[in-house]
Design an enzyme around this catalytic site. Sequence first.
Site, PDB file in Angstrom:
ATOM      1  N   ARG A  18      60.721  16.254  37.670  1.00 21.80           N
ATOM      2  CA  ARG A  18      59.987  14.992  37.793  1.00 21.80           C
ATOM      3  C   ARG A  18      59.244  14.888  39.118  1.00 21.80           C
ATOM      4  O   ARG A  18      58.287  14.139  39.252  1.00 21.80           O
ATOM      5  CB  ARG A  18      60.978  13.821  37.637  1.00 21.80           C
ATOM      6  CG  ARG A  18      60.366  12.435  37.687  1.00 21.80           C
ATOM      7  CD  ARG A  18      59.485  12.145  36.485  1.00 21.80           C
ATOM      8  NE  ARG A  18      58.945  10.811  36.540  1.00 21.80           N
ATOM      9  CZ  ARG A  18      59.469   9.742  35.915  1.00 21.80           C
ATOM     10  NH1 ARG A  18      60.560   9.898  35.180  1.00 21.80           N
ATOM     11  NH2 ARG A  18      58.919   8.564  36.014  1.00 21.80           N
ATOM     12  N   HIS A  43      71.607  29.054  45.007  1.00 24.32           N
ATOM     13  CA  HIS A  43      70.908  30.315  44.747  1.00 24.32           C
ATOM     14  C   HIS A  43      69.412  30.038  44.817  1.00 24.32           C
ATOM     15  O   HIS A  43      68.745  29.856  43.802  1.00 24.32           O
ATOM     16  CB  HIS A  43      71.300  30.855  43.369  1.00 24.32           C
ATOM     17  CG  HIS A  43      70.770  32.230  43.089  1.00 24.32           C
ATOM     18  ND1 HIS A  43      71.418  33.120  42.274  1.00 24.32           N
ATOM     19  CD2 HIS A  43      69.643  32.872  43.497  1.00 24.32           C
ATOM     20  CE1 HIS A  43      70.733  34.236  42.187  1.00 24.32           C
ATOM     21  NE2 HIS A  43      69.642  34.107  42.927  1.00 24.32           N
ATOM     22  N   ARG A  45      65.577  30.681  44.932  1.00 21.07           N
ATOM     23  CA  ARG A  45      64.718  31.748  44.421  1.00 21.07           C
ATOM     24  C   ARG A  45      63.320  31.611  45.020  1.00 21.07           C
ATOM     25  O   ARG A  45      62.894  30.512  45.381  1.00 21.07           O
ATOM     26  CB  ARG A  45      64.646  31.702  42.895  1.00 21.07           C
ATOM     27  CG  ARG A  45      65.966  32.061  42.215  1.00 21.07           C
ATOM     28  CD  ARG A  45      65.833  31.916  40.706  1.00 21.07           C
ATOM     29  NE  ARG A  45      67.094  32.202  40.024  1.00 21.07           N
ATOM     30  CZ  ARG A  45      67.433  33.389  39.535  1.00 21.07           C
ATOM     31  NH1 ARG A  45      66.597  34.396  39.656  1.00 21.07           N
ATOM     32  NH2 ARG A  45      68.595  33.562  38.934  1.00 21.07           N
ATOM     33  N   HIS A  50      64.358  25.780  41.555  1.00 23.40           N
ATOM     34  CA  HIS A  50      65.428  24.773  41.697  1.00 23.40           C
ATOM     35  C   HIS A  50      65.681  24.524  43.181  1.00 23.40           C
ATOM     36  O   HIS A  50      64.954  23.752  43.788  1.00 23.40           O
ATOM     37  CB  HIS A  50      66.694  25.160  40.925  1.00 23.40           C
ATOM     38  CG  HIS A  50      67.009  26.611  40.833  1.00 23.40           C
ATOM     39  ND1 HIS A  50      67.233  27.407  41.931  1.00 23.40           N
ATOM     40  CD2 HIS A  50      67.153  27.423  39.743  1.00 23.40           C
ATOM     41  CE1 HIS A  50      67.514  28.634  41.548  1.00 23.40           C
ATOM     42  NE2 HIS A  50      67.457  28.689  40.225  1.00 23.40           N
ATOM     43  N   GLU A  73      73.540  32.528  47.560  1.00 27.42           N
ATOM     44  CA  GLU A  73      73.308  33.685  46.708  1.00 27.42           C
ATOM     45  C   GLU A  73      71.822  34.031  46.706  1.00 27.42           C
ATOM     46  O   GLU A  73      70.969  33.159  46.890  1.00 27.42           O
ATOM     47  CB  GLU A  73      73.723  33.383  45.264  1.00 27.42           C
ATOM     48  CG  GLU A  73      75.167  32.998  45.078  1.00 27.42           C
ATOM     49  CD  GLU A  73      75.508  32.691  43.631  1.00 27.42           C
ATOM     50  OE1 GLU A  73      76.701  32.593  43.324  1.00 27.42           O
ATOM     51  OE2 GLU A  73      74.564  32.546  42.818  1.00 27.42           O
ATOM     52  N   HIS A 200      79.635  32.979  36.507  1.00 22.48           N
ATOM     53  CA  HIS A 200      78.581  32.970  35.508  1.00 22.48           C
ATOM     54  C   HIS A 200      79.159  32.578  34.146  1.00 22.48           C
ATOM     55  O   HIS A 200      79.964  33.301  33.575  1.00 22.48           O
ATOM     56  CB  HIS A 200      77.827  34.296  35.371  1.00 22.48           C
ATOM     57  CG  HIS A 200      76.446  34.101  34.808  1.00 22.48           C
ATOM     58  ND1 HIS A 200      75.356  33.825  35.600  1.00 22.48           N
ATOM     59  CD2 HIS A 200      75.995  34.096  33.550  1.00 22.48           C
ATOM     60  CE1 HIS A 200      74.285  33.673  34.861  1.00 22.48           C
ATOM     61  NE2 HIS A 200      74.639  33.818  33.597  1.00 22.48           N
ATOM     62  N   GLY A 223      78.379  26.351  38.117  1.00 22.78           N
ATOM     63  CA  GLY A 223      77.309  25.371  38.213  1.00 22.78           C
ATOM     64  C   GLY A 223      76.845  24.850  36.876  1.00 22.78           C
ATOM     65  O   GLY A 223      77.000  23.678  36.563  1.00 22.78           O
ATOM     66  N   HIS A 224      76.289  25.731  36.042  1.00 20.24           N
ATOM     67  CA  HIS A 224      75.637  25.279  34.809  1.00 20.24           C
ATOM     68  C   HIS A 224      76.580  24.474  33.926  1.00 20.24           C
ATOM     69  O   HIS A 224      76.265  23.343  33.516  1.00 20.24           O
ATOM     70  CB  HIS A 224      75.086  26.479  34.048  1.00 20.24           C
ATOM     71  CG  HIS A 224      74.334  26.118  32.813  1.00 20.24           C
ATOM     72  ND1 HIS A 224      73.023  25.694  32.830  1.00 20.24           N
ATOM     73  CD2 HIS A 224      74.724  26.090  31.504  1.00 20.24           C
ATOM     74  CE1 HIS A 224      72.627  25.435  31.593  1.00 20.24           C
ATOM     75  NE2 HIS A 224      73.636  25.668  30.776  1.00 20.24           N
TER      76      HIS A 224
END
Length: 247
Positions: A18, A43, A45, A50, A73, A200, A223-224
């Site tokens: 957003r 993490h 990137r 994100h 990470e 993961h 996390g996810h």
Amino acid sequence: MTCLSVNVNKIAVLRNSRGGDEPDVVRAARTCLDAGAHGITVHPRPDRRHIHAEDVLALAALTAERGVEFNIEGNPFAPPRPGYPGLVQLCARTRPAQATLVPDGDGQLTSDHGFDFARGERLRPLIAQLKALGCRVSLFVDAGSPDIGQASTLGADRVELYTGPYAEAHASGDAQAALELFADAARRARAAGLGVNAGHDLSQANLRDFLDAVPDVLEVSIGHALIGEALYEGLDATVRRYLALVA
């Protein structure tokens, strides 16, 4: 006891969808720590999809204030670019307790494999740089890799077992072979003098079975699933549920 480090990347994904500052990544991390989480993982990137470099700085300040672990990470070979100074440079600015090196490319949706140790020598100078900054270094590895012990010879302190295949096997209802593979990987890592982390696709549904079968896991980074479950149960309550599972 296994430590729980909460990966807050998905909070940033929602914010970035957003624009603006909501939801606030630092506030979410503070909520996780208030609930008892042992640390925070990010993490960043290069494409800033994100977590942003600015978030890393703010979260480093929060974790330092709270006296808890900060785990960054990333791919140490990804070159700097506007908005992303590079993994080693971020670690130099924030001095996280742990740097977890992951061999993900720019185009990957998520991390989905560990390092190929046939090309491992190029990691050695980067690991040395990070350790000189005071970081504990962990390498992302596949449980089936025959060369897990090489992480120690390269100078790493820990490995993080990529648990995606275990989570997939657990969801299919037949995780025994995967658990045996991961338990063997953990034993080989420990025999080489390495600590063992895991992460993961770990979730409330599969975490306890994993920890029961793979002893002496020092830390899980989640996390996810945790953020997804928190949409239904609330962030504080969800973190507390995970803490009960790792106790």
